[in-house]
Structure formats: structure tokens, C-alpha cells
Design a protein around this motif. Structure first.
Motif, short mmCIF file in Angstrom:
data_model
loop_
_atom_site.label_atom_id
_atom_site.label_comp_id
_atom_site.label_asym_id
_atom_site.label_seq_id
_atom_site.Cartn_x
_atom_site.Cartn_y
_atom_site.Cartn_z
N ASN A 1 7.39 21.86 -4.22
CA ASN A 1 6.14 21.33 -3.65
C ASN A 1 4.99 21.28 -4.66
OD1 ASN A 1 7.39 21.03 -1.20
ND2 ASN A 1 6.52 22.87 -0.29
N TRP A 2 5.16 21.84 -5.84
CA TRP A 2 4.08 21.89 -6.83
C TRP A 2 4.54 21.30 -8.16
CZ3 TRP A 2 -0.83 23.65 -5.79
CH2 TRP A 2 -1.01 24.36 -4.60
N SER A 3 3.59 20.69 -8.86
CA SER A 3 3.84 20.19 -10.22
C SER A 3 2.54 20.29 -11.02
CB SER A 3 4.32 18.74 -10.19
OG SER A 3 4.60 18.28 -11.50
N THR B 1 -5.86 16.74 -21.14
CA THR B 1 -5.78 16.59 -19.68
C THR B 1 -5.07 17.80 -19.07
OG1 THR B 1 -3.62 15.51 -19.44
CG2 THR B 1 -5.48 14.11 -20.05
N ALA B 2 -5.37 18.05 -17.82
CA ALA B 2 -4.67 19.06 -17.02
C ALA B 2 -4.68 18.59 -15.58
CB ALA B 2 -5.35 20.43 -17.15
N SER B 3 -3.61 18.88 -14.87
CA SER B 3 -3.51 18.44 -13.48
C SER B 3 -2.62 19.37 -12.68
CB SER B 3 -2.97 17.00 -13.39
OG SER B 3 -1.65 16.92 -13.88
N VAL B 4 -2.91 19.43 -11.39
CA VAL B 4 -2.09 20.17 -10.43
C VAL B 4 -1.85 19.23 -9.25
CG1 VAL B 4 -1.93 22.14 -8.87
CG2 VAL B 4 -3.04 22.40 -11.10
N GLN B 5 -0.59 19.05 -8.88
CA GLN B 5 -0.23 18.20 -7.75
C GLN B 5 0.52 19.04 -6.72
OE1 GLN B 5 1.13 14.00 -8.99
NE2 GLN B 5 1.55 15.23 -10.80
N TYR B 6 0.23 18.75 -5.46
CA TYR B 6 0.86 19.48 -4.36
C TYR B 6 1.33 18.47 -3.32
CZ TYR B 6 1.34 22.33 -0.13
OH TYR B 6 1.81 22.94 1.02
N ARG C 1 15.11 24.79 -16.44
CA ARG C 1 14.67 25.19 -15.11
C ARG C 1 13.48 24.33 -14.70
NH1 ARG C 1 16.84 29.91 -12.93
NH2 ARG C 1 18.25 31.03 -14.32
N GLY C 2 12.32 24.94 -14.45
CA GLY C 2 11.16 24.17 -14.00
C GLY C 2 10.21 23.78 -15.11
N PHE C 3 10.60 23.97 -16.39
CA PHE C 3 9.72 23.67 -17.51
C PHE C 3 10.20 22.41 -18.24
CE2 PHE C 3 9.05 28.18 -16.86
CZ PHE C 3 7.68 28.33 -17.03
N LYS C 4 9.25 21.65 -18.72
CA LYS C 4 9.56 20.50 -19.57
C LYS C 4 8.55 20.43 -20.70
CE LYS C 4 9.01 16.18 -18.13
NZ LYS C 4 9.33 14.85 -17.56
N LEU C 5 9.04 20.38 -21.94
CA LEU C 5 8.21 20.25 -23.13
C LEU C 5 8.63 18.97 -23.83
CD1 LEU C 5 6.08 21.44 -25.08
CD2 LEU C 5 7.97 22.62 -26.25
N GLN D 1 6.10 14.48 -10.75
CA GLN D 1 5.42 14.74 -9.49
C GLN D 1 6.15 15.87 -8.79
OE1 GLN D 1 3.24 11.40 -7.38
NE2 GLN D 1 5.27 10.52 -7.62
N PRO D 2 5.61 16.42 -7.69
CA PRO D 2 6.40 17.37 -6.91
C PRO D 2 7.69 16.71 -6.42
CG PRO D 2 4.10 17.52 -6.27
CD PRO D 2 4.21 16.35 -7.20
#
Length: 660
Positions: free
Chosen positions: A476-478, A502-507, A436-440, A264-265
Motif C-alpha cells: 500500500n506504500w511507495s 525530489t522526494a515523494s510518498v504515495q499511499y 525485496r522492497g528496495f530498488k536502486l 507506485q503502490p
């Protein structure tokens, strides 16, 4: 007769005089012994002050004999010079500035200046971490004032260290060999007695490793190993995190944690209890919602029910990394009606061998029992492994009950089985990398939905797989995209496989007296069975705003394709020959809640919402023209965690930079 009598009387008088003389001599000797004993007792404190060999961790060299003349001279002389301690190795501590005094005897005009300088030095030393200078004892009319310490004697009151008061006689030169601290030799002083060596462990002066990291040799002090690795719970920007191993800036952000290994953010609010016990960080989250659920239209019904779950979490350093243990439990098998919670147009799983329609299935008693181990790779990367039985694979966004954007909505999404239905899988193994801000990450897991027995552990082959890429550009974004292959997930269609994307954007945006969280989610099931192919899409937009601390407004807007709404009798009634006709259904929920009882640990609110629907006209005969559903509920959960309070009260070990 009278002469004999008087002769005897004179003899007795002579004997009495002799006895009195002997008694007088004895009295003089007794009083001399008493007086000598008194002098000896009076000198015992002075002798005890010099006898430091019995102190723990202290050894004393044998003193050299002194003459009485030297003792008398020592008592009359002024204290010797004090040394400049600011240049001593290991003594450069924050807030410490020490200056020395001259060895010469100060004149009358300089006495006041010398006293002020001594007072200033004492104050500066009192501010040293872990070091307090003892107050000067006050003198009384019956007690002579204690003399000032002589050269080389430094009165200190450190944790774990007690120094005796100075005696009127010459003070010994003291050498303090503490781990990480070396004190220079005292300049020659005729008053000084032989050296004394003190070996004392020095306890930690501050919980923050940064304050003492600059001191020479401090890494060898007892207890400094844990300081060098830093505290387990730290502040990461404006949020809280758990340190990964001994890394200085690589942390697991608690606000970022979703269900399973999802993100999540980072700024998402946390409703948790936490406690540090020994080497463990313990946390607990729970949510209890109870009330009336009324679903409208011919297929609707009204039930009193409770949706609930309890989640304990534990963190601990193990080896080079950090271990996380997590459980999740639900009483919904006991608090939901048989067949599930009423929810119009919902589908998925089975009850008594038949597909569940217009109801939300209860969650299992055991929703998650998992372990995750994370190892830092430098200061900006990490590698982790996750095992759950049950657990959640790397597929889809965080499950609806864990999303900040749906924190006040007690209903499941109509798109649940197209987006996040794999959050309970009996058998999951996930591994991945974070930079950093990436996760695989990727998973192998049991793709079957849980069976109708909600109290047991299912045993099926781990025949499914998934992969997910997550990205957090800032706190603030994920965002995430994921793909999964599920082998025969539904018990009612054992020959049907699902390929899910699936795809999602959370703020999330923290407000001055609240928070605003939103999410946009898309999920597609590409179903394949012998002779049939179907594509089902689900779109969800939801948002929750918390304002003026106690008030909440929330909404959820959905469009979802459903192909399991009709039983054989329903298809016959509507004249539909397709075994799996698909319909585009819309659900639009608007609701609110208000906290009515808040403490430092718990929060209780009353809430309500309304849901409207859109559907094809062909379904009017079954659902009515415009069905409307409503809920009235009471919600209980932990209070929102206050980041500022944790930082101020020292529950965290200090400030740590964000990981990106």
C-alpha cells in the motif's frame, strides 16, 4: 410322328432334371460361401480391436498362437484381478485413490460389493487431471453386452489417447510407456495374450505447475518445459504480476508500474485491456479527456480541448529474463490550442522562441518508445536495464498523468517542472537492482526539454545523469528520493543548469467498492547560471477517492515557487528590476466525476472541478484579486481490471507469493 415327339419330350424332361440338380448343388455352395463371409465380417471388429499396431505411437509384439480350446475357455472365465494403481510410479495425482480387487472369483454375496467398488474406482479415476474413464456401454436386445476388461487392460480416455473397447476374447496385457509414467507388469493370467507396448505422448493435464510437480518423471513430458517455468501472467497476492524469467515468486507487479521505471503502490488500480497471444502478454492503456477549460482573471481564457494519450505494452520471456516493450503516444499537438492548454501560473518550455507562461505545453506525439529487460537474481532480487528514445530517466515520482492519486484530474501540476518534467527525454539508458522492497537505479540521458516541433525525434547529447532509491515497505506504500543533474534543459536559458532533488510518498488503499489513492511530493530546482543562483521548491498533495464503484472525488493542493511569470513588459509595469523575480503561488483544486457508461472493456465519466489560487498582492494587477478556474469534461478509458475475474477464468497461471 407322335412317338418321336414323345421321345423328345422325355429327353428334354431328363435334361431339365439334371440341370435342376446341378443348380441345387451350386445354390448350396453359394449359400455356404455367403454364410462363411458373414461369419468372417462379424469377427472383423474383434480382430480390429486386437490390431493396435496401426495406432499412432504404438508398437505390438507378435502374438503367440492359441488353440481353439483356449479361446473357448477364455470366453467362459471371469475377468482377472485388477491391480492397485495407487502405488504405481508417477500415478500419485491429486484426487486419485485407487485400490485393487482380489483375483479370486467373487461369490454371489460379494457381487454387489464388488460392483460398488468398481464404481468407486471408476469415479476416482475420472477425477484425475487429464484422465477420464469411459462410460460402460449399454446393452441392447440385439447386441450382447461387452465383457469386462481382463487383467492388465485399463480403459482410459486421456487427451491424445484412445483405447479400443474390449473384445469378447482374451484381452491382451497392455504396457503403457508414457513419458513420466510406468505401469507395473500384470500378474500371470492364462487368458492374457502377449504383451503390447504403447508409446504415447501425454498432454498437459492442468495449467498449474504445482498440481503435477510431484509426479515422478513429469519434467520429461512434451510441453512440460513451459509448465516448469510457469505462466507469464500470475497472481501476486491480491494483484497481478508478470513472472521474471523462470522464477517462482519473483514478478513485475503490474499495479506497481508507473511511468518509466518509477514505482507506485502495488495495490494501485489498473485501467487496462490485456490479452495473451502465443508467448506474448499484450496490454493497452489509454485516456481521452475532452471538454471546456476556463481559466479566470485578466490572463485567463476559455478553450475547448482534449488531453489524451495511448500506451501499448508487451511482455515476453527472452532467455533467462523477461522483456517489456512499451510505447506512449499523444494527439495533444493537434487537440491543444496553439501555445498550449490555458493554465494560470504555469511555466516551462517555449513557443515561437518565447517562454510559455500561463499555459501547459502539449506533449509530443511520441512520448515513449522503450524496452526493458529484467533478469531474476534468486527469488527476491532482480537486475534490469531500460532504454528509451524517448523515455524517462530515474528522476522524480511517476509523471502526474500516471499517478493513481491524480487519475481523475485532467490538469498538469504547477510543480511539473520541479518534480517530473523529465518524463519525455529523447535518449535514456537506465540500469538498476531490486531486492525485496528496495530498488536502486541510475540513468544517463538527454536533459534538454523537447523542442517546439512536437512531431519529430530530437537529437542532443546525453549530458545529464540521475539516481533514484525507491522503497515499498508493503503493497500500500511507495516512497522515493532522487537526484539529477540536467545540462541546459530550457531552450530559453541555454547557459542555465539544474540540479534537481525530489522526494515523494504515495499511499493506496483498496476499498470494498472503490479505492483511495494519495501522494505527497516535493521537488527542488537549484538553478545555476553565470552570476545567478536560485532555489525553487514545489510541494504537492493530491488525493482521489473512488466510492460506490462509480463515484470519484479528487483534490490537489500546491505551493510552488515561480521565477518565470513576468515578461520584460510585465516587470516594467510592476516596477520590478530583477530579471527573475520569484513568487510563491498556491493552487487548490476540488473536483468530482461519475461513471455514466461502463462495460467490461470501457468506462466513460462526466466530471468537473474548480481551482482557487493564492499569490502575492503585487501580481493582482496582472491576475486579478481572486481568479477562479473551472473545467467540465468527458473522460473515456479502459475499464478497471478485475483481479478476481482473471484468477477465476484462468487468465493467470496460478497463485504466486508476493516478492516481499
Amino acid at each position: 410322328m407322335s412317338k418321336d415327339f414323345f421321345g423328345a419330350e422325355q429327353l428334354s424332361r431328363g435334361i431339365m432334371k439334371s440341370l435342376n440338380a446341378i443348380n441345387f448343388r451350386l445354390n448350396i455352395k453359394v449359400w455356404a460361401v455367403v454364410f462363411a463371409s458373414f461369419l468372417l465380417v462379424a469377427d472383423l471388429p474383434v480382430l480390429a480391436q486386437h490390431d493396435m499396431s496401426n495406432m499412432p505411437g504404438m508398437s505390438k509384439s507378435k502374438p503367440k498362437p492359441k488353440s481353439k480350446a483356449k479361446k473357448k475357455v477364455a470366453r467362459k472365465k471371469q475377468p482377472g484381478k485388477k491391480h492397485d494403481m495407487s502405488n504405481m510410479p508417477g500415478m500419485k495425482m491429486p484426487g486419485m485413490k485407487m485400490s485393487g480387487t482380489h483375483g479370486r472369483k467373487p461369490g454371489v454375496r460379494r457381487k454387489k460389493a464388488l460392483a460398488q467398488k468398481k464404481s468407486a474406482n471408476k469415479t476416482e479415476m475420472d477425477n484425475m487431471p487429464g484422465m477420464k474413464m469411459p462410460a460402460k456401454p449399454s446393452s441392447s436386445p440385439t447386441q450382447s453386452p461387452a465383457p469386462q476388461p481382463s487383467s492388465g487392460q485399463m480403459p482410459m480416455n486421456m487427451p491424445g489417447m484412445q483405447m479400443p473397447t474390449a473384445s469378447p476374447s482374451a484381452s491382451p496385457q497392455t504396457q503403457m510407456n508414457m513419458p513420466g509414467m510406468q505401469m507395473p507388469a500384470v500378474s500371470p493370467n492364462p487368458q492374457a495374450s502377449p504383451d503390447q507396448k504403447m508409446n504415447m505422448p501425454m498432454p498437459m493435464a492442468s495449467p498449474s505447475p504445482g498440481e503435477m510437480s510431484g509426479m515422478k518423471g513429469m519434467e520429461n513430458m512434451p510441453g512440460m518445459n513451459s509448465m516448469n517455468t510457469g505462466p507469464l501472467l500470475v497472481m501476486s497476492g491480491n494483484s497481478m504480476g508478470v513472472r521474471i524469467g523462470a522464477s517462482e515468486s519473483n514478478v513485475i507487479n503490474l499495479g506497481q508500474m508507473g511511468s518509466g521505471t518509477s514505482w507506485q503502490p502495488t495495490t494501485s488500480p489498473m485501467y487496462m485491456m490485456d490479452k495473451i497471444t502465443g508467448k506474448w502478454l499484450l496490454m493497452a492503456h489509454f485516456n481521452f479527456v475532452a471538454g471546456l477549460n476556463s481559466q479566470g482573471g485578466p490572463r485567463g481564457t476559455t478553450k475547448f480541448e482534449s488531453a489524451n494519450w495511448f500506451m501499448p505494452i508487451a511482455f515476453r520471456r527472452v532467455g533467462p529474463g523477461t522483456l517489456q516493450l512499451r510505447g506512449m503516444f499523444s494527439l495533444e499537438p493537434f487537440t491543444f490550442a496553439r501555445g498550449g492548454s490555458p493554465l494560470l501560473f504555469q511555466t516551462g518550455e517555449t513557443y515561437k522562441g518565447q517562454p510559455i507562461i500561463d499555459r501547459q505545453h502539449p506533449h509530443d506525439l511520441f512520448m515513449e518508445l522503450s524496452a526493458q529487460y529484467t533478469v531474476p537474481l534468486g527469488e527476491k532480487g532482480s537486475w534490469f536495464t531500460y532504454f528509451g528514445y524517448p523515455g524517462e530517466p530515474a528522476l522524480g515520482p511517476p509523471a502526474f498523468m500516471h499517478r493513481a492519486s491524480a487519475s481523475e484530474n485532467p490538469s498538469a501540476t504547477l510543480s511539473h517542472h520541479l518534480q517530473d518534467s523529465t518524463h519525455i527525454s529523447f535518449g535514456v539508458f537506465t540500469t538498476g537492482f531490486i531486492y525485496r522492497g528496495f530498488k536502486l537505479e541510475g540513468s544517463v540521458f538527454n536533459g534538454h526539454e523537447p523542442d517546439e516541433n512536437r512531431y519529430n525525434f530530437d537529437a542532443n547529447r546525453w549530458n545529464s545523469r540521475s539516481a533514484r532509491l525507491s522503497y515499498e515497505p508493503n503493497n500500500n506504500w511507495s516512497m522515493q528520493v532522487s537526484y539529477g543533474f540536467l545540462r541546459s534543459p530550457e531552450a530559453s536559458a541555454p547557459t542555465t543548469d539544474i540540479r534537481r532533488v525530489t522526494a515523494s510518498v504515495q499511499y493506496n488503499k483498496p476499498l470494498k467498492r472503490g479505492n483511495w489513492a494519495s501522494a505527497f511530493i516535493w521537488g527542488r530546482n537549484h538553478t545555476s547560471s553565470p552570476g545567478e543562483l536560485h532555489n525553487l521548491n514545489g510541494y504537492t498533495a493530491e488525493s482521489t477517492v473512488n466510492f460506490l464503484d462509480k463515484n470519484y472525488l479528487y483534490t490537489r493542493l500546491e505551493l510552488v515557487d515561480k521565477d518565470e511569470l513576468l515578461r520584460a513588459s510585465d516587470r516594467a509595469l510592476l516596477g520590478i528590476k530583477d530579471d527573475h523575480p520569484s513568487f510563491r503561488i498556491g493552487g487548490y483544486t476540488f473536483g468530482g466525476a461519475r461513471d455514466v457508461w461502463n462495460t467490461k472493456k470501457f468506462s466513460m465519466a462526466i466530471g468537473s472541478d474548480l481551482t482557487f489560487y493564492s499569490k502575492p498582492a503585487v501580481l493582482d494587477r496582472l491576475y486579478g484579486n481572486n481568479p477562479v478556474s473551472w473545467r467540465l469534461f468527458l473522460r473515456l478509458r479502459p475499464a478497471k481490471m478485475d483481479m478476481n475475474a482473471h484468477a477465476m477464468h484462468g487468465n493467470t497461471g496460478g497463485e504466486t507469493k508476493p516478492k516481499h
